[in-house]
Design a protein around this motif. Structure first.
Motif, PDB file in Angstrom:
ATOM      1  N   THR A 117      41.258  34.012  38.753  1.00 41.10           N
ATOM      2  CA  THR A 117      40.437  35.112  39.264  1.00 41.10           C
ATOM      3  C   THR A 117      39.332  35.413  38.264  1.00 41.10           C
ATOM      4  N   LEU A 118      38.091  35.505  38.769  1.00 47.58           N
ATOM      5  CA  LEU A 118      36.938  35.816  37.934  1.00 47.58           C
ATOM      6  C   LEU A 118      36.290  37.097  38.430  1.00 47.58           C
ATOM      7  N   THR A 119      35.773  37.894  37.495  1.00 51.94           N
ATOM      8  CA  THR A 119      35.024  39.098  37.844  1.00 51.94           C
ATOM      9  C   THR A 119      33.533  38.809  37.757  1.00 51.94           C
ATOM     10  N   ALA A 120      32.706  39.787  38.131  1.00 55.05           N
ATOM     11  CA  ALA A 120      31.264  39.573  38.203  1.00 55.05           C
ATOM     12  C   ALA A 120      30.690  39.158  36.859  1.00 55.05           C
ATOM     13  N   ALA A 139      35.252  41.504  43.040  1.00 57.70           N
ATOM     14  CA  ALA A 139      34.134  42.425  42.814  1.00 57.70           C
ATOM     15  C   ALA A 139      34.584  43.754  42.225  1.00 57.70           C
ATOM     16  N   GLN A 140      35.883  43.978  42.122  1.00 51.73           N
ATOM     17  CA  GLN A 140      36.415  45.234  41.571  1.00 51.73           C
ATOM     18  C   GLN A 140      35.804  46.449  42.278  1.00 51.73           C
ATOM     19  N   ASN A 141      35.672  46.319  43.601  1.00 50.10           N
ATOM     20  CA  ASN A 141      35.160  47.393  44.469  1.00 50.10           C
ATOM     21  C   ASN A 141      33.705  47.766  44.186  1.00 50.10           C
ATOM     22  N   ASN A 142      32.958  46.866  43.589  1.00 48.57           N
ATOM     23  CA  ASN A 142      31.521  47.055  43.389  1.00 48.57           C
ATOM     24  C   ASN A 142      30.783  46.216  44.435  1.00 48.57           C
ATOM     25  N   PRO A 143      30.172  46.842  45.453  1.00 51.57           N
ATOM     26  CA  PRO A 143      29.534  46.069  46.525  1.00 51.57           C
ATOM     27  C   PRO A 143      28.342  45.248  46.054  1.00 51.57           C
ATOM     28  N   ASN A 144      27.815  45.548  44.849  1.00 56.99           N
ATOM     29  CA  ASN A 144      26.666  44.807  44.333  1.00 56.99           C
ATOM     30  C   ASN A 144      27.067  43.789  43.267  1.00 56.99           C
ATOM     31  N   ALA A 145      28.349  43.548  43.119  1.00 56.10           N
ATOM     32  CA  ALA A 145      28.812  42.603  42.099  1.00 56.10           C
ATOM     33  C   ALA A 145      28.197  41.230  42.314  1.00 56.10           C
ATOM     34  N   LEU A 146      27.627  40.682  41.232  1.00 60.61           N
ATOM     35  CA  LEU A 146      26.890  39.415  41.306  1.00 60.61           C
ATOM     36  C   LEU A 146      27.645  38.340  40.526  1.00 60.61           C
ATOM     37  N   PHE A 147      27.847  37.196  41.167  1.00 61.36           N
ATOM     38  CA  PHE A 147      28.514  36.055  40.554  1.00 61.36           C
ATOM     39  C   PHE A 147      27.532  34.885  40.518  1.00 61.36           C
ATOM     40  N   VAL A 148      27.227  34.388  39.319  1.00 58.36           N
ATOM     41  CA  VAL A 148      26.314  33.253  39.173  1.00 58.36           C
ATOM     42  C   VAL A 148      26.997  32.186  38.325  1.00 58.36           C
ATOM     43  N   PHE A 149      26.985  30.945  38.824  1.00 61.14           N
ATOM     44  CA  PHE A 149      27.546  29.812  38.088  1.00 61.14           C
ATOM     45  C   PHE A 149      26.402  28.868  37.730  1.00 61.14           C
ATOM     46  N   GLN A 150      26.166  28.700  36.417  1.00 61.54           N
ATOM     47  CA  GLN A 150      25.141  27.780  35.916  1.00 61.54           C
ATOM     48  C   GLN A 150      25.861  26.524  35.433  1.00 61.54           C
ATOM     49  N   ILE A 151      25.760  25.475  36.219  1.00 62.06           N
ATOM     50  CA  ILE A 151      26.482  24.235  35.924  1.00 62.06           C
ATOM     51  C   ILE A 151      25.490  23.180  35.467  1.00 62.06           C
ATOM     52  N   GLN A 152      25.629  22.730  34.229  1.00 64.52           N
ATOM     53  CA  GLN A 152      24.672  21.794  33.623  1.00 64.52           C
ATOM     54  C   GLN A 152      25.051  20.343  33.870  1.00 64.52           C
ATOM     55  N   GLY A 153      25.501  20.049  35.058  1.00 68.16           N
ATOM     56  CA  GLY A 153      25.884  18.696  35.425  1.00 68.16           C
ATOM     57  C   GLY A 153      26.241  18.671  36.890  1.00 68.16           C
ATOM     58  N   ALA A 169      33.811  41.737  47.222  1.00 70.29           N
ATOM     59  CA  ALA A 169      32.889  40.649  46.882  1.00 70.29           C
ATOM     60  C   ALA A 169      32.228  40.104  48.148  1.00 70.29           C
ATOM     61  N   LYS A 170      30.939  39.767  48.048  1.00 71.23           N
ATOM     62  CA  LYS A 170      30.171  39.279  49.191  1.00 71.23           C
ATOM     63  C   LYS A 170      29.628  37.881  48.906  1.00 71.23           C
ATOM     64  N   ALA A 171      29.677  37.038  49.925  1.00 66.70           N
ATOM     65  CA  ALA A 171      29.148  35.684  49.765  1.00 66.70           C
ATOM     66  C   ALA A 171      27.660  35.697  49.442  1.00 66.70           C
ATOM     67  N   CYS A 172      26.934  36.725  49.928  1.00 61.71           N
ATOM     68  CA  CYS A 172      25.498  36.789  49.669  1.00 61.71           C
ATOM     69  C   CYS A 172      25.191  37.083  48.198  1.00 61.71           C
ATOM     70  N   ASN A 173      26.196  37.483  47.437  1.00 66.32           N
ATOM     71  CA  ASN A 173      26.010  37.765  46.006  1.00 66.32           C
ATOM     72  C   ASN A 173      26.644  36.706  45.114  1.00 66.32           C
ATOM     73  N   VAL A 174      26.908  35.529  45.684  1.00 61.99           N
ATOM     74  CA  VAL A 174      27.481  34.415  44.921  1.00 61.99           C
ATOM     75  C   VAL A 174      26.470  33.275  44.907  1.00 61.99           C
TER      76      VAL A 174
END
Length: 539
Positions: A117-120, A139-153, A169-174
């Motif tokens: 499990t990962l948080t924002a 998202a820990q009940n934060n509707p604006n929680a943003l998840f970004v994955f920077q993958i260098q490969g 958590a919302k798919a539009c914020n992933v």
């Protein structure tokens, strides 16, 4: 068009903006409307083992002279090397640069998932990365929680891996920014917008995507997937077009302005039945909740006038989306609230899903220039709040609703006959401006809205929850919900002969019979009117 100068300009803008992790979601611009798009690469859907790809959102490529291929009917607009794709190409590059400029605050291993499990936050992985099993984004009940994955490969998923969203958590914020090939194996359940930089994207059979597949430079190939744009964030809710004013047609379930209306067999109708020229014959008054207009009268005259106005409105309604392959209509296609066009004869095969996305007032219109037919057992299925009274079909050609189809919506045929075959169920209306209308052993239930029949917009109908088992041998049970008064249960043969009658006083009633094997029709009524009709099979 895709110059280094443009790339550098965006990078400078982002650096000056001082964009930090979790500060705000990136800006997508017109890329918001694309479920699949490549700035420079082929966009292709392959078909394996007859699996079709179903997409909700625009699809396209900005490659000069290219054409997206193999997609069949897309619930969106195809944009290949046109003005919209030129703008989207700029916006996708801008999105990539925003994601690239974020300052990471987490540095996980290259193996994601396995129930973690990962948080924002912004997650940086400096190597090829894989997803195995389940990855939970909390998202820990934060509707604006943003998840970004920077993958260098490169980024890959194992078969049946999935991204799960929890606690708001919302798919539009992933977002997934990948500096290499994206290869998602069969059965992957992916969430979020994937942006591949200078690399291809592959998504295998039976995979699902709640998000987007975008590439700065690289081909995108999908194979038997279901993908849709994510809800929420900056994407406005869909309402569909404005519905027509039905006028007096709102109280008719079956109507022809200029030909006979004929029934053969046992047909149950909720709503008026009639024609303004000719005769209405074959309907049993016991089985019709409404008025049978055996001969033209003032009501049918007004209905004919109003029906022409309804047809004219639907015929001139601007189209949002053209479905390019009418012969492949259905086949589990999902549509959202829009005005659709099919520009030739159309066949509805298997299932068609209408998804209101939680908006009970959303309207669907389907405009068909040609004949319309359904396959046997075809179904129109409503999802997420879609309402039968908000679905409209306009057909410029003959209509054939084939055996045991389940059709939903108000259908207006122009200058053509309508034939509703044995065992079909219509939740809507069958109306024609000029053509014979024929029904055979069917059930037609008009949507809400006709106040004269006491089925107005706010009525909550009593419903039959269970008639079980079906088929039955010696007995079956009727279970009801919200049943506050006594009622009567009737059972008829296919020739209309009454063979059983039972008073119903409880929410659960056991019916014991000694009937010959075969098909029977039932009707359940209360003191306030028809509750439900249907079919039972005796073994």
């Amino acid at each position: 068009m895709k110059t280094n100068l443009l790339y550098q300009m965006f990078s400078i803008i982002l650096v000056l903006s001082g964009m930090q992790s979790n500060a705000q979601a990136p800006v997508l611009g017109t890329a918001t409307d694309f479920v699949i798009f490549s700035r420079d690469g082929a966009v292709t859907s392959n078909v394996t083992n007859s699996l079709m790809t179903h997409l909700t959102g625009n699809v396209g490529t900005n490659t000069s002279g290219a054409t997206s291929t193999g997609f069949g009917n897309v619930n969106g607009v195809m944009h290949d090397d046109d003005s919209a794709s030129h703008i989207a190409a700029v916006d996708v590059l801008f999105l990539y640069n925003q994601l690239h400029a974020l300052i990471p605050n987490y540095f996980p291993s290259s193996l994601l998932g396995n129930g973690a499990t990962l948080t924002a936050g912004t997650y940086f992985i400096n190597s090829n990365t894989s997803l195995n099993g389940a990855l939970v984004l909390d998202a820990q009940n934060n509707p604006n929680a943003l998840f970004v994955f920077q993958i260098q490969g490169a980024f890959s998923t194992s078969a049946l891996s999935q991204v799960t969203l929890t606690n708001g958590a919302k798919a539009c914020n992933v977002f997934w920014k990948v500096e290499g090939l994206v290869d998602m194996s069969s059965g992957t359940k992916m969430k979020g917008t994937v942006v591949a930089n200078n690399a291809a994207i592959l998504m295998g059979i039976n995979s699902t995507l709640d998000g987007r597949l975008l590439s700065t430079t690289g081909a995108i190939t999908v194979n038997g997937i279901v993908a849709k744009l994510p809800l929420g964030c900056a994407r406005p809710a869909l309402t569909g077009p404005i519905a027509p004013n039905l006028g007096s047609t709102i109280c008719y379930a079956l109507f022809s302005s200029n030909q006979n209306v004929i029934n053969d067999g046992v047909t149950f109708v909720t709503g008026d039945v009639g024609t303004n020229v000719g005769l209405t014959t074959g309907f049993n008054a016991l089985n019709v909740t409404g008025t049978i207009h055996s001969n033209p009268d003032t009501s049918t005259d007004q209905c004919a006038t109003d029906l022409q106005a309804v047809y004219s409105y639907l015929n001139t309604l601007p189209t949002d989306i053209e479905l390019l392959y009418p012969a492949q209509f259905g086949n589990d296609l999902l549509l959202t609230p829009h005005a659709y066009l099919l520009n030739t004869a159309t066949v509805l095969t298997n299932n068609l899903y209408l998804d209101a996305e939680g908006n009970a007032n959303a309207v669907f219109t389907i405009n068909i220039y040609g004949a319309f037919s359904t396959s046997t057992y075809a179904k129109v299925i409503l999802l997420n709040g879609a309402q039968a009274q908000n679905v409209y079909w306009k057909v410029d050609g003959a209509v054939a609703i084939n055996d045991f189809s389940e059709f939903t919506g108000t259908l207006v045929a122009n200058n053509a006959a309508i034939n509703v075959a044995t065992g079909s169920t219509i939740t809507g209306r069958m109306l024609t401006t000029n053509g014979a209308l024929t029904t055979f052993d069917t059930t037609v239930t008009m949507p809400v809205g006709c106040t004269s029949l006491a089925i107005g917009e706010n009525q909550t109908a009593t419903t039959v929850a269970v008639l079980y088992p079906n088929p039955f041998k010696d007995s079956f049970e009727i279970k009801l919900t919200e049943f506050n008064t006594s009622g009567e249960f009737y059972l008829f043969t296919t020739l209309g002969e009454l063979v059983y009658k039972q008073t119903i006083n409880e929410t659960a009633t056991n019916i014991k019979t000694n009937l010959a094997s075969g098909m029977y029709f039932y009707k359940l009524v209360s003191s306030t009117g028809l509750i439900q009709t249907g079919k039972l099979l005796s073994k």
